[in-house]
Design a protein around this motif. Sequence first.
Motif, PDB file in Angstrom:
ATOM      1  N   SER A 120      -2.724  33.702 -16.122  1.00 42.51           N
ATOM      2  CA  SER A 120      -3.486  33.774 -14.875  1.00 42.51           C
ATOM      3  C   SER A 120      -2.992  32.735 -13.881  1.00 42.51           C
ATOM      4  CB  SER A 120      -4.976  33.534 -15.142  1.00 42.51           C
ATOM      5  OG  SER A 120      -5.537  34.593 -15.882  1.00 42.51           O
ATOM      6  N   VAL A 151      -3.557  37.868 -11.017  1.00 46.12           N
ATOM      7  CA  VAL A 151      -3.632  37.156  -9.740  1.00 46.12           C
ATOM      8  C   VAL A 151      -4.981  37.441  -9.097  1.00 46.12           C
ATOM      9  CG1 VAL A 151      -1.139  37.223  -9.387  1.00 46.12           C
ATOM     10  CG2 VAL A 151      -2.563  39.080  -8.483  1.00 46.12           C
ATOM     11  N   GLY A 153      -5.665  38.228  -5.821  1.00 48.93           N
ATOM     12  CA  GLY A 153      -5.759  39.170  -4.714  1.00 48.93           C
ATOM     13  C   GLY A 153      -4.388  39.649  -4.289  1.00 48.93           C
ATOM     14  N   PRO A 154      -4.343  40.553  -3.303  1.00 47.63           N
ATOM     15  CA  PRO A 154      -3.070  41.146  -2.876  1.00 47.63           C
ATOM     16  C   PRO A 154      -2.105  40.145  -2.256  1.00 47.63           C
ATOM     17  CG  PRO A 154      -4.886  41.844  -1.444  1.00 47.63           C
ATOM     18  CD  PRO A 154      -5.499  41.171  -2.623  1.00 47.63           C
ATOM     19  N   LYS A 157      -0.473  38.459  -5.137  1.00 45.13           N
ATOM     20  CA  LYS A 157       0.367  39.443  -5.823  1.00 45.13           C
ATOM     21  C   LYS A 157       1.697  39.614  -5.101  1.00 45.13           C
ATOM     22  CE  LYS A 157       0.572  44.341  -7.110  1.00 45.13           C
ATOM     23  NZ  LYS A 157      -0.171  45.624  -7.182  1.00 45.13           N
ATOM     24  N   SER A 171      -1.606  42.389 -12.257  1.00 45.11           N
ATOM     25  CA  SER A 171      -2.906  43.013 -11.993  1.00 45.11           C
ATOM     26  C   SER A 171      -3.773  42.031 -11.219  1.00 45.11           C
ATOM     27  CB  SER A 171      -3.614  43.394 -13.296  1.00 45.11           C
ATOM     28  OG  SER A 171      -2.943  44.450 -13.950  1.00 45.11           O
ATOM     29  N   ILE A 172      -4.513  42.548 -10.255  1.00 47.42           N
ATOM     30  CA  ILE A 172      -5.472  41.724  -9.519  1.00 47.42           C
ATOM     31  C   ILE A 172      -6.736  41.606 -10.357  1.00 47.42           C
ATOM     32  CG2 ILE A 172      -6.942  41.586  -7.473  1.00 47.42           C
ATOM     33  CD1 ILE A 172      -4.689  43.023  -5.932  1.00 47.42           C
ATOM     34  N   HIS A 173      -7.113  40.378 -10.636  1.00 46.41           N
ATOM     35  CA  HIS A 173      -8.330  40.129 -11.409  1.00 46.41           C
ATOM     36  C   HIS A 173      -9.085  38.985 -10.742  1.00 46.41           C
ATOM     37  CE1 HIS A 173     -11.011  40.084 -14.858  1.00 46.41           C
ATOM     38  NE2 HIS A 173     -10.939  38.767 -14.820  1.00 46.41           N
ATOM     39  N   HIS A 174     -10.243  39.287 -10.190  1.00 41.52           N
ATOM     40  CA  HIS A 174     -11.007  38.286  -9.456  1.00 41.52           C
ATOM     41  C   HIS A 174     -11.642  37.257 -10.382  1.00 41.52           C
ATOM     42  CE1 HIS A 174     -11.541  41.555  -6.190  1.00 41.52           C
ATOM     43  NE2 HIS A 174     -10.604  40.707  -5.817  1.00 41.52           N
ATOM     44  N   ASP A 309      -6.193  34.719  -0.138  1.00 41.60           N
ATOM     45  CA  ASP A 309      -7.020  35.880  -0.476  1.00 41.60           C
ATOM     46  C   ASP A 309      -8.502  35.665  -0.176  1.00 41.60           C
ATOM     47  OD1 ASP A 309      -5.304  38.013  -1.500  1.00 41.60           O
ATOM     48  OD2 ASP A 309      -4.710  36.560  -3.019  1.00 41.60           O
ATOM     49  N   GLU A 312     -10.611  38.595   0.763  1.00 43.72           N
ATOM     50  CA  GLU A 312     -11.084  39.450  -0.322  1.00 43.72           C
ATOM     51  C   GLU A 312     -12.577  39.232  -0.569  1.00 43.72           C
ATOM     52  OE1 GLU A 312      -9.103  41.524  -3.204  1.00 43.72           O
ATOM     53  OE2 GLU A 312      -8.676  41.978  -1.113  1.00 43.72           O
TER      54      GLU A 312
END
Length: 383
Positions: A120, A151, A153-154, A157, A171-174, A309, A312
């Motif tokens: 992460s 990550v 957010g975009p 990424k 993969s985006i993972h908040h 981000d 987001e």
Amino acid sequence: MEPSVDKKPVVLHYNSRYLPLTENWIHSILRHHKTFQPVFITRKIQNLHLFPLPEVYALENLNRVIQIVQLIFSKLAGYIPFFYSISKKSAASVLHVHFGYQGVKLIGLKKKTGLPMVCSFYGDDAFHYPLKGGVVKQYQKLFTEADRILVLGPYMKNHLITLGCNEKKISIHHLGIDAGTVAFKPRQRKPGEPVRFMTSCSLLEKKGVGIAIRALAALKDNYAFTLDLVGDGPLRESLQHLAVQLGVADRLTWHGYQPYSFVIEKMYQCDVLIQASITTPDNRKEGTPVAIMDAMATGMAVVATRHSDIPEIVEEDITGLLAEENDVVSLQACFQKILDNPELIGKFGSHGRGKVEREFNVAVLTQQLEAHYQEVIAGQVRK
């Protein structure tokens, strides 16, 4: 401590320290594991009384001579034997490393154990650290060896893709908070009562606190407001001098670092969280500050910057207002809009609470995280 005999598959977490006050979100993840049993390996333990976990294994707890031998061995073999022994005794199924620069250090352990590895990224590890000599090559090796890169957010990424990471691995993972333990309290203000602003962050350049103070000071002659600052850091003294210079020292209260319970209680006493983050000359940036999620969960409005981000979380004119980063005039305009229209505090607070419950609830997010674990264990790659 004896390794767990729980029948759940074990996820072996790693960070070099367990656990700094400023990384409390990691403990939230650990507490919400349902289908995996968390075991934590680390070099040093701190704040265990604040972040309890049954199985935390620290290199520093070994005899000093043994520690030195372990570290010398790691220079030659690429992994610390103590960590390898814990992975075997706990029968770990997957390795989850927190922060990209820690992931680089755990490549050897990943290879020795044969475990799939999730890494992460959170902020400076993605943006500032790669500027150091040789780090991009180290990261490219990490991107090759890791099975999944998570990550926030975009924006993050896209940055890692430019550093050479295969998009299919990202993969985006908040990050999230335990919304169920934070009550929503709509803000109610009496006529003529000052608007109560707040920051909750380390006093570092990238947090933009000085810019926030300047923007508020520009409004001091025409508006009533206060500012509570929770957090500490190397810029505290210079920021206090700035407040005196700008004539707003009497409106500011400095609380220093405080436990999470204090932060939440102070949020209930305030109306608007300020997150004036900026990109520093050495490319230090935020990820998605958890303080914003906490504030929104309590019912606060948020004024933040279009930085990394953060958009987001903070939706313009829905959960708060967004200013251009490192722009006093833009931030001042956001503050003035709140001060001229205090009814926005209730609107933003209500919408913010809903967004946290839908998108930043750590219980739901940890279920999604465990789905990532299951996928890498099964050797799946997300399309």
